[in-house]
Scaffold this motif. Sequence first.
Motif, PDB file in Angstrom:
ATOM      1  N   ASP A 260       0.840  -1.192   0.000  1.00 29.55           N
ATOM      2  CA  ASP A 260       0.000   0.000   0.000  1.00 29.55           C
ATOM      3  C   ASP A 260       0.883   1.253   0.000  1.00 29.55           C
ATOM      4  O   ASP A 260       1.663   1.464   0.940  1.00 29.55           O
ATOM      5  CB  ASP A 260      -0.887  -0.013   1.253  1.00 29.55           C
ATOM      6  CG  ASP A 260      -1.969   1.067   1.215  1.00 29.55           C
ATOM      7  OD1 ASP A 260      -1.787   2.070   0.497  1.00 29.55           O
ATOM      8  OD2 ASP A 260      -2.985   0.884   1.916  1.00 29.55           O
ATOM      9  N   GLU A 262       0.217   4.191   0.672  1.00 30.67           N
ATOM     10  CA  GLU A 262      -0.103   5.132   1.738  1.00 30.67           C
ATOM     11  C   GLU A 262       0.320   4.623   3.115  1.00 30.67           C
ATOM     12  O   GLU A 262       0.124   5.316   4.122  1.00 30.67           O
ATOM     13  CB  GLU A 262      -1.612   5.423   1.730  1.00 30.67           C
ATOM     14  CG  GLU A 262      -2.098   6.080   0.441  1.00 30.67           C
ATOM     15  CD  GLU A 262      -3.583   6.371   0.457  1.00 30.67           C
ATOM     16  OE1 GLU A 262      -4.225   6.048   1.496  1.00 30.67           O
ATOM     17  OE2 GLU A 262      -4.093   6.915  -0.532  1.00 30.67           O
ATOM     18  N   GLN A 263       0.885   3.424   3.157  1.00 34.50           N
ATOM     19  CA  GLN A 263       1.279   2.824   4.437  1.00 34.50           C
ATOM     20  C   GLN A 263       2.717   2.328   4.384  1.00 34.50           C
ATOM     21  O   GLN A 263       3.017   1.194   4.783  1.00 34.50           O
ATOM     22  CB  GLN A 263       0.324   1.658   4.783  1.00 34.50           C
ATOM     23  CG  GLN A 263      -1.135   2.015   4.859  1.00 34.50           C
ATOM     24  CD  GLN A 263      -1.449   2.898   6.053  1.00 34.50           C
ATOM     25  OE1 GLN A 263      -0.767   2.829   7.079  1.00 34.50           O
ATOM     26  NE2 GLN A 263      -2.481   3.725   5.938  1.00 34.50           N
ATOM     27  N   ASP A 265       5.381   2.957   6.127  1.00 37.14           N
ATOM     28  CA  ASP A 265       5.973   2.568   7.406  1.00 37.14           C
ATOM     29  C   ASP A 265       5.494   1.205   7.879  1.00 37.14           C
ATOM     30  O   ASP A 265       6.201   0.514   8.630  1.00 37.14           O
ATOM     31  CB  ASP A 265       5.656   3.623   8.479  1.00 37.14           C
ATOM     32  CG  ASP A 265       6.468   4.887   8.306  1.00 37.14           C
ATOM     33  OD1 ASP A 265       7.595   4.796   7.773  1.00 37.14           O
ATOM     34  OD2 ASP A 265       5.974   5.966   8.683  1.00 37.14           O
ATOM     35  N   ALA A 266       4.302   0.789   7.424  1.00 38.39           N
ATOM     36  CA  ALA A 266       3.745  -0.484   7.883  1.00 38.39           C
ATOM     37  C   ALA A 266       4.423  -1.684   7.229  1.00 38.39           C
ATOM     38  O   ALA A 266       4.410  -2.783   7.799  1.00 38.39           O
ATOM     39  CB  ALA A 266       2.235  -0.522   7.619  1.00 38.39           C
TER      40      ALA A 266
END
Length: 326
Positions: A260, A262-263, A265-266
């Motif tokens: 993703d 938009e994520q 850091d995840a």
Amino acid sequence: MNQHIAPIPCKPWTLNGLSDRLIVSHYENNYGAAVRSLNAIRGRLATIDLAVAPGDDIRALKAEELAATGSVALHELYFGSMGPGSSGFTGDGKIPESVTVALQQQFGSFAAWRREFVAIAQALSGRSGWVLLSYARRDGRLYNQIAFDYSHAMIDAAPVLALDMYEHAYHLDFGANAASYVDAFMRNIDWAAVARRMAAIHDNRTAPREDPSDDSLPSLSVEELSLQLARGEPVQVVDARPRHYFSKATDMMQGAIWHDPEQVDAWVGKLAPDQPVAVYCAYGFHVGRGVTSALRDRGFDARYIAGGLSAWYGMGGARALPSGAD
């Protein structure tokens, strides 16, 4: 020799009134398909002996080759015709003087040229074809013309501006409202690119190929990536298309894993920090560049892939359903 897919010449996210989704889908699906079709046709021609082949087969293949070659060239010109636009009526100086002078000489005024060009486009509404502004070498004049398919063109003339009026060029954004699409296209014409083409053709030089690659970020062509993978080099391929586009095209590059955008850091911890990363985004090139920048800020040797998913298929890249999507 295979026809390679050129990096998209315009920056889709900067266009006014034409969505990123529309432009990228057109580029990936229609332009990409034209390149793959041309390569397939040339591959078939290379396998037959034209001296003994049936005439019907030769005619059919050469007609298909002509149409596919025209489709590739016109699509590249179309995408290269869009960029920082100007309506031509604001007096802001965005239209180079060489273009306005040429249009005034041939059509009486810029406004007269625009009325004629738009009227031709409207005549193709609900039908199919191309509207071209072409420079005729024979008499040194500019003409607005219709190309009813990909193989129609004036003899000894070169188009400097192209508007695709096939429905696939506008349906995602405008439905059947071709008039609004034409208006949006006219607002986004890159007149500097038109001026460069006009000058090159007038001087009998090869028309320039525009490449909007962001020099602030390192990029990687699909050819370079293909060679790295063929040599067995460790490359982490990240599919960074936005989540709301992911369900629209499940095919991925060989070995790619979706993350993703938009994520970051995840999922960044799942990447090996000592191996290079190649980032692509089939929908939204600015998204791919954003993810590349984010990874580089975190110390990764990351590069974005110029050319997109259709370029990978044009190189013969394998299709694989996503198996490791986050």
